[in-house]
Scaffold this motif. Structure first.
Motif, short mmCIF file in Angstrom:
data_model
loop_
_atom_site.label_atom_id
_atom_site.label_comp_id
_atom_site.label_asym_id
_atom_site.label_seq_id
_atom_site.Cartn_x
_atom_site.Cartn_y
_atom_site.Cartn_z
N UNK A 292 14.33 -9.85 1.91
CA UNK A 292 13.43 -8.70 1.72
C UNK A 292 12.00 -9.10 1.42
N UNK A 293 11.82 -10.19 0.70
CA UNK A 293 10.46 -10.64 0.39
C UNK A 293 9.70 -10.94 1.68
N UNK A 294 10.34 -11.69 2.57
CA UNK A 294 9.70 -12.04 3.83
C UNK A 294 9.55 -10.83 4.75
N UNK A 295 10.61 -10.00 4.81
CA UNK A 295 10.59 -8.85 5.72
C UNK A 295 9.49 -7.87 5.38
N UNK A 296 9.41 -7.47 4.12
CA UNK A 296 8.44 -6.44 3.75
C UNK A 296 7.03 -7.00 3.66
N UNK A 297 6.90 -8.29 3.39
CA UNK A 297 5.58 -8.91 3.46
C UNK A 297 5.06 -8.88 4.89
N UNK A 298 5.97 -9.13 5.85
CA UNK A 298 5.58 -9.07 7.27
C UNK A 298 5.20 -7.65 7.66
N UNK A 299 5.97 -6.66 7.20
CA UNK A 299 5.65 -5.27 7.53
C UNK A 299 4.28 -4.88 6.99
N UNK A 300 3.96 -5.37 5.79
CA UNK A 300 2.65 -5.07 5.21
C UNK A 300 1.54 -5.70 6.04
N UNK A 301 1.75 -6.94 6.48
CA UNK A 301 0.76 -7.59 7.34
C UNK A 301 0.60 -6.82 8.65
N UNK A 302 1.70 -6.31 9.18
CA UNK A 302 1.63 -5.52 10.41
C UNK A 302 0.84 -4.24 10.20
N UNK A 303 1.01 -3.63 9.03
CA UNK A 303 0.23 -2.42 8.72
C UNK A 303 -1.26 -2.74 8.70
N UNK A 304 -1.60 -3.87 8.13
CA UNK A 304 -3.01 -4.27 8.06
C UNK A 304 -3.57 -4.53 9.45
N UNK A 305 -2.74 -5.09 10.33
CA UNK A 305 -3.21 -5.45 11.67
C UNK A 305 -3.27 -4.27 12.62
N UNK B 262 7.11 0.56 9.69
CA UNK B 262 7.73 -0.22 10.75
C UNK B 262 7.73 0.54 12.07
N UNK B 263 8.13 1.81 12.02
CA UNK B 263 8.23 2.59 13.26
C UNK B 263 6.85 2.91 13.82
N UNK B 264 5.87 3.06 12.94
CA UNK B 264 4.52 3.29 13.41
C UNK B 264 4.01 2.08 14.17
N UNK B 265 4.22 0.90 13.63
CA UNK B 265 3.79 -0.33 14.29
C UNK B 265 4.51 -0.50 15.62
N UNK B 266 5.80 -0.20 15.62
CA UNK B 266 6.58 -0.35 16.85
C UNK B 266 6.09 0.62 17.92
N UNK B 267 5.76 1.84 17.52
CA UNK B 267 5.26 2.83 18.48
C UNK B 267 3.93 2.37 19.07
N UNK B 268 3.08 1.77 18.26
CA UNK B 268 1.80 1.25 18.74
C UNK B 268 2.04 0.12 19.73
N UNK B 269 2.92 -0.81 19.38
CA UNK B 269 3.18 -1.97 20.24
C UNK B 269 3.86 -1.58 21.55
N UNK B 270 4.64 -0.49 21.51
CA UNK B 270 5.32 -0.03 22.72
C UNK B 270 4.47 0.95 23.53
N UNK B 271 3.21 1.14 23.08
CA UNK B 271 2.27 2.04 23.78
C UNK B 271 2.87 3.43 23.97
N UNK C 151 3.55 10.24 13.87
CA UNK C 151 3.97 9.23 12.89
C UNK C 151 2.85 8.95 11.88
N UNK C 152 1.63 8.91 12.37
CA UNK C 152 0.51 8.73 11.46
C UNK C 152 0.42 9.90 10.49
N UNK C 153 0.70 11.09 10.98
CA UNK C 153 0.68 12.27 10.11
C UNK C 153 1.70 12.17 8.98
N UNK C 154 2.88 11.61 9.29
CA UNK C 154 3.89 11.43 8.25
C UNK C 154 3.40 10.47 7.16
N UNK C 155 2.74 9.40 7.57
CA UNK C 155 2.21 8.46 6.59
C UNK C 155 1.10 9.09 5.77
N UNK C 156 0.25 9.88 6.41
CA UNK C 156 -0.83 10.55 5.69
C UNK C 156 -0.28 11.56 4.68
#
Length: 305
Positions: A144-157, A276-285, A294-299
């Motif tokens: 979990x430490x590695x997984x959620x750290x990666x997700x946070x980095x993905x959010x930043x990117x 995670x799903x927001x990043x995946x949606x962006x990467x899958x165009x 999805x952005x609305x849900x986060x907001x």
């Protein structure tokens, strides 16, 4: 074969489905292209490498799970790889049962009380399975430490720059919310748990109920199967159904129901999954409408809407 999201009739014929009457694609499947053939079979084709690994692991692990769970699971009588694309696929006969949308009106209060307890029993049995064989079958234990750290980095990117372009007035609040949510989890006491086997993708569409016995009859979509925090299988239960259902479910899980900080942890799992799903949606165009939703849900969770 799969080309884009089309289903080649010749594949079905090669699988000895000789009389093809209807083929219908499931529109909301995120990890796999899913086709229903003759309203009798479901065929799943992986969308990407991660999905391919998940599908392969699901197909190989389900025979073991059938020995331990008193519910129907997909029986992949068709399996293989599409020669032209090297995409793995699996097909199984549809499981009978009733699905209920997560609204209080869908199930009466009396039914929800019993159904919640029966659902808790199902999760308890799943989480009590010995981990030896699943590990040998390739089921991964999450870090979990590695997984959620990666997700946070993905959010930043990916998420922060998108928010800055599309919702500049909310970008600061969104960033602060995501950063604080992940920091609280990663630096808190939430990482202390006894690893268990998880379904990993509890959704109401994946659960089939027996109306007469009011028990869980079948469970599908095991592609998210992994070893980790058993509480993770609960965050959607809390989000989908009402609090009575959730409380009845965890009442069958005494160690879970007495856990300090359970609700706060489940709130983080919800936020993490949105990221995670927001990043995946962006990467899958994905279409702008889906990404904006999805952005609305986060907001909303950040308190900006």
């Amino acid at each position: 074969m799969i080309i884009g999201s089309s289903f080649d009739f010749s594949l079905a014929r090669n699988l000895y489905i000789t009389e093809i009457e209807t083929i219908c694609e499931q529109q909301q499947a995120m990890s796999n292209y899913v086709f229903f053939v003759n309203d009798k079979f479901a065929f799943r084709f992986a969308r990407d490498r991660e999905s391919a690994e998940n599908l392969k692991r699901e197909i190989e692990t389900l025979p073991f799970l059938k020995k331990h769970l008193a519910v129907r699971l997909p029986d992949y009588i068709y399996r293989g790889v599409v020669p032209s694309t090297n995409v793995p696929f699996g097909g199984y006969e549809l499981i009978e049962g009733t699905q209920f949308e997560p609204t209080p009106e869908a199930i009466s209060k009396t039914e929800r009380n019993l159904w919640g307890k029966n659902f808790g029993k199902f999760l308890s049995k799943l989480h009590a399975i010995d981990l030896g064989t699943p590990k040998k079958l390739g089921v991964v234990e999450a870090d979990p430490q590695a997984k959620y750290s990666e997700w946070l980095e993905n959010a930043r990117e990916y998420i922060y720059p998108l928010a800055a372009r599309k919702f500049p007035e909310h970008r600061k609040n969104l960033r602060e919310f995501i950063e604080s949510s992940f920091q609280e989890y990663l630096e808190g006491d939430f990482l202390n748990y006894k690893p268990s086997l998880l379904h990993g993708d509890i959704e109401y569409q994946h659960i089939f109920w027996d109306i007469d016995s009011e028990e869980v009859r079948g469970v599908i979509d095991w592609g998210g199967l992994y070893i980790g925090d058993p509480d993770y299988d609960l965050w959607r239960v809390k989000q989908m159904w009402d609090d009575d259902f959730f409380q009845d479910a965890i009442s069958m899980m005494p160690e879970t129901s007495s856990r300090n900080g359970l609700n706060k942890k489940l709130e983080f799992y919800y936020t993490g999954q949105l990221v995670k799903r927001m990043v995946r949606a962006i990467n899958q165009s994905k279409p702008d409408e889906e990404i904006d939703w999805r952005m609305g849900k986060l907001l909303e969770r950040a308190g900006t809407k």
